[in-house]
Motif scaffolding. Structure first.
Motif, mmCIF file in Angstrom:
data_model
loop_
_atom_site.group_PDB
_atom_site.id
_atom_site.type_symbol
_atom_site.label_atom_id
_atom_site.label_comp_id
_atom_site.label_asym_id
_atom_site.label_seq_id
_atom_site.Cartn_x
_atom_site.Cartn_y
_atom_site.Cartn_z
ATOM 1 N N GLU A 103 16.800 44.694 103.614
ATOM 2 C CA GLU A 103 15.688 45.041 102.720
ATOM 3 C C GLU A 103 14.557 44.081 103.090
ATOM 4 O OE1 GLU A 103 18.845 46.109 99.142
ATOM 5 O OE2 GLU A 103 18.180 44.063 99.461
ATOM 6 N N PHE A 104 13.767 44.486 104.096
ATOM 7 C CA PHE A 104 12.908 43.489 104.750
ATOM 8 C C PHE A 104 11.591 43.225 104.044
ATOM 9 C CE2 PHE A 104 9.735 46.169 106.817
ATOM 10 C CZ PHE A 104 10.356 47.404 106.813
ATOM 11 N N SER A 105 11.217 44.075 103.090
ATOM 12 C CA SER A 105 9.993 43.803 102.325
ATOM 13 C C SER A 105 10.043 44.507 100.977
ATOM 14 C CB SER A 105 8.761 44.298 103.102
ATOM 15 O OG SER A 105 7.619 44.224 102.272
ATOM 16 N N ASN A 106 9.591 43.815 99.931
ATOM 17 C CA ASN A 106 9.553 44.455 98.608
ATOM 18 C C ASN A 106 8.126 44.790 98.210
ATOM 19 O OD1 ASN A 106 8.438 42.027 97.945
ATOM 20 N ND2 ASN A 106 9.750 41.633 96.167
ATOM 21 N N GLY B 278 12.371 49.206 90.133
ATOM 22 C CA GLY B 278 12.107 47.825 89.737
ATOM 23 C C GLY B 278 11.087 47.092 90.600
ATOM 24 N N ILE B 279 10.780 47.601 91.802
ATOM 25 C CA ILE B 279 9.794 46.887 92.631
ATOM 26 C C ILE B 279 8.464 47.646 92.710
ATOM 27 C CG2 ILE B 279 11.614 45.734 93.967
ATOM 28 C CD1 ILE B 279 10.810 47.502 96.386
ATOM 29 N N ARG B 280 8.252 48.583 91.779
ATOM 30 C CA ARG B 280 6.988 49.328 91.737
ATOM 31 C C ARG B 280 5.813 48.353 91.696
ATOM 32 N NH1 ARG B 280 5.524 50.476 86.467
ATOM 33 N NH2 ARG B 280 4.914 52.600 87.044
ATOM 34 N N HIS C 227 16.297 50.484 85.002
ATOM 35 C CA HIS C 227 15.829 49.108 85.160
ATOM 36 C C HIS C 227 14.920 48.828 83.969
ATOM 37 C CE1 HIS C 227 13.644 45.659 86.581
ATOM 38 N NE2 HIS C 227 14.328 45.611 87.702
ATOM 39 N N HIS C 228 15.249 47.801 83.185
ATOM 40 C CA HIS C 228 14.539 47.674 81.892
ATOM 41 C C HIS C 228 13.043 47.424 82.019
ATOM 42 C CE1 HIS C 228 15.428 43.490 82.795
ATOM 43 N NE2 HIS C 228 14.497 43.157 81.934
ATOM 44 N N GLU C 229 12.589 46.949 83.183
ATOM 45 C CA GLU C 229 11.143 46.738 83.321
ATOM 46 C C GLU C 229 10.449 47.929 83.992
ATOM 47 O OE1 GLU C 229 11.173 43.081 85.406
ATOM 48 O OE2 GLU C 229 11.458 41.936 83.577
ATOM 49 N N THR C 230 10.861 49.129 83.629
ATOM 50 C CA THR C 230 10.202 50.307 84.208
ATOM 51 C C THR C 230 9.883 51.307 83.096
ATOM 52 O OG1 THR C 230 12.334 51.406 84.561
ATOM 53 C CG2 THR C 230 11.452 50.169 86.421
ATOM 54 N N PRO C 231 8.847 52.130 83.318
ATOM 55 C CA PRO C 231 8.481 53.114 82.293
ATOM 56 C C PRO C 231 9.619 54.085 81.994
ATOM 57 C CG PRO C 231 6.800 53.007 84.019
ATOM 58 C CD PRO C 231 7.928 52.142 84.468
ATOM 59 N N TYR D 5 15.993 36.498 99.232
ATOM 60 C CA TYR D 5 15.156 37.660 98.905
ATOM 61 C C TYR D 5 15.802 38.611 97.898
ATOM 62 C CZ TYR D 5 12.931 36.083 103.221
ATOM 63 O OH TYR D 5 12.329 35.330 104.183
ATOM 64 N N ARG D 6 17.097 38.430 97.658
ATOM 65 C CA ARG D 6 17.835 39.432 96.882
ATOM 66 C C ARG D 6 17.284 39.640 95.481
ATOM 67 N NH1 ARG D 6 22.997 40.927 98.812
ATOM 68 N NH2 ARG D 6 22.945 40.547 101.032
ATOM 69 N N GLN D 7 16.987 38.521 94.820
ATOM 70 C CA GLN D 7 16.484 38.550 93.454
ATOM 71 C C GLN D 7 15.231 39.432 93.350
ATOM 72 O OE1 GLN D 7 17.925 37.015 90.828
ATOM 73 N NE2 GLN D 7 16.313 37.821 89.469
ATOM 74 N N SER D 8 14.430 39.428 94.411
ATOM 75 C CA SER D 8 13.146 40.138 94.378
ATOM 76 C C SER D 8 13.242 41.571 94.878
ATOM 77 C CB SER D 8 12.111 39.393 95.227
ATOM 78 O OG SER D 8 12.126 38.032 94.928
ATOM 79 N N TYR D 9 14.443 42.024 95.219
ATOM 80 C CA TYR D 9 14.580 43.416 95.678
ATOM 81 C C TYR D 9 15.574 44.145 94.780
ATOM 82 C CZ TYR D 9 14.284 47.301 98.990
ATOM 83 O OH TYR D 9 14.024 48.525 99.582
#
Ligand code: SAH
Ligand code: SF4
Length: 365
Positions: A56-59, A69-71, A235-239, A308-312
């Motif tokens: 997962e090379f870029s978020n 979750g990475i919107r 994902h709780h932080e999504t609409p 990087y895992r936490q951020s993807y």
């Protein structure tokens, strides 16, 4: 023969028949479905599982899909791994027997990003003499970009439609995302001779078994080479987590719905590549192995470095730490042993559906 056994041995299915098979509750019938799917896998693919190193090379993402979750609108620390870092990780896995890589990221169309992917493809091709297979999962791009990446060595592409129901697609995406445009991208990928993959999320808010049955027929109609589909996980932080509250199956139901989808897909498309859904693991630690036992034949092991895992987190993930590629594949092989399934090392693991198609075309010339 029972009704279900009869249905399972047909050569063609209607949407209502597939819907019936997806919703049947009798445990004996469900077992018949799973067994039939595994027989088909054994007959056409064998007890072999293709291995992919997933990075997962870029978020960084310019889109705002309501479920992810990475919107773009989400506040999180954004990263894009450097060319050398990506290539080093992939080469380490190549040396450990991973014959194929999957490069996944958010969606961007700027030239820095496009060239980064192109450069990584060139480096990989040079370092492995073109032997390491590459799947891209980097969203919608122009035909020129798809073509440039194809020329530089990408030969598979995964672009999920998310659902084949246009109305449902609208509900889970912002206004300017278009089903038609996404479908056009899929067609372009086929035209450019990519092994083309798509997929859907299972257990979306407002999604019915009828929708899922149509998804299966959609894969057939599109004559797709590979499918990556898996459970929707809020994902709780999504609409969508808010909007869809009360309209999704519980996690266990999504889990079994996913297994049924896997099994039916294997029966109706015996020679395609079907990925065992990584997201199943967030519901059940043995999920990915169970998916193999009902017909999946590809396993993607996540080699993204731990930092990087936490951020993807497209969806809430259970495990955020990474093992080295060698330990990862050994651990999975151990779990596959009781099934008699073997990870294939050092091979690209192309979809039979694709290679047979090419042979047919060449036979016509
Ligand atoms: N940006 C690219 C690839 C990364 S996203 C793209 O969108 O095509 C890869 C997949 O993650 C998406 O296609 C979607 O099906 C899945 N995904 C995103 N959010 C999810 C969620 N909450 N639950 C399950 N799958 C999700
Ligand atoms: Fe971006 Fe893909 Fe997530 Fe949509 S699903 S927000 S395109 S990473």
């Amino acid at each position: 023969m029972s009704l279900v056994k009869n249905l399972l041995s047909q050569k063609k299915w209607t949407v209502n028949e597939l819907e019936y098979l997806l919703t049947m509750k009798d445990s004996g019938d469900i077992l018949n479905l799973y067994q039939k799917a595994y027989e088909v896998k054994k007959r056409y693919i064998g007890q072999r599982v293709s291995l992919r190193a997933l990075i997962e090379f870029s978020n960084s993402c310019q889109k705002n899909c309501y479920y992810c979750g990475i919107r773009q609108e989400n506040h999180l620390s954004r990263y894009t791994m450097k060319r050398e870092e990506i290539v080093d990780c992939l080469l380490e896995s190549y040396q450990q027997g991973y014959g194929s890589a999957v490069l996944q990221s958010g969606e961007r169309q700027d030239s820095f990003f496009i060239n980064l992917v192109g450069d990584v493809l060139c480096d990989l091709r040079e370092a492995t003499e073109g032997k390491m297979g590459v799947t891209l999962s980097t969203g919608e791009q122009s035909e020129e970009v798809y073509q440039m990446w194809r020329e530089k060595g990408a030969h598979r592409y995964l672009l999920r439609m998310e659902t084949s129901n246009r109305e449902l697609f609208k509900k889970i995406h912002p206004e300017n995302d278009s089903f038609t445009e996404r479908l056009k991208s899929l067609t372009t990928l086929k035209k450019l001779n990519y092994q083309t993959g798509t997929g859907v999320m299972i257990g979306l808010p407002w999604q019915s078994a009828f929708d899922l049955a149509n998804d299966l027929l959609f894969f057939q109609e599109q004559d797709i080479d590979m499918v990556g589909m898996g459970p929707y996980l809020a994902h709780h932080e999504t609409p969508l987590a808010e909007l869809g509250r009360g309209f999704i199956p519980d996690k266990q139901d999504s889990y079994y719905l996913t297994l049924k989808m896997m099994a039916l897909l294997r029966i109706i498309m015996p020679t395609i590549n079907i990925a065992s859904p990584t997201a199943l693991e967030s519901i059940n630690t043995e999920g990915r192995i169970e998916a193999i036992s009902v017909g999946a034949n590809v396993i993607m092991l996540n080699i993204t470095p731990t930092q990087y895992r936490q951020s993807y987190q497209l969806y809430p993930k259970k495990s955020l730490t990474s093992l080295a590629p060698l330990s990862l594949r050994k651990a999975i092989q151990k779990k596959l042993d009781p099934l008699g399934e073997k990870l294939i090392l050092g091979e690209r693991g192309d979809a039979l559906h694709y290679t047979e198609g090419i042979n047919k075309k060449e036979g016509l010339r």
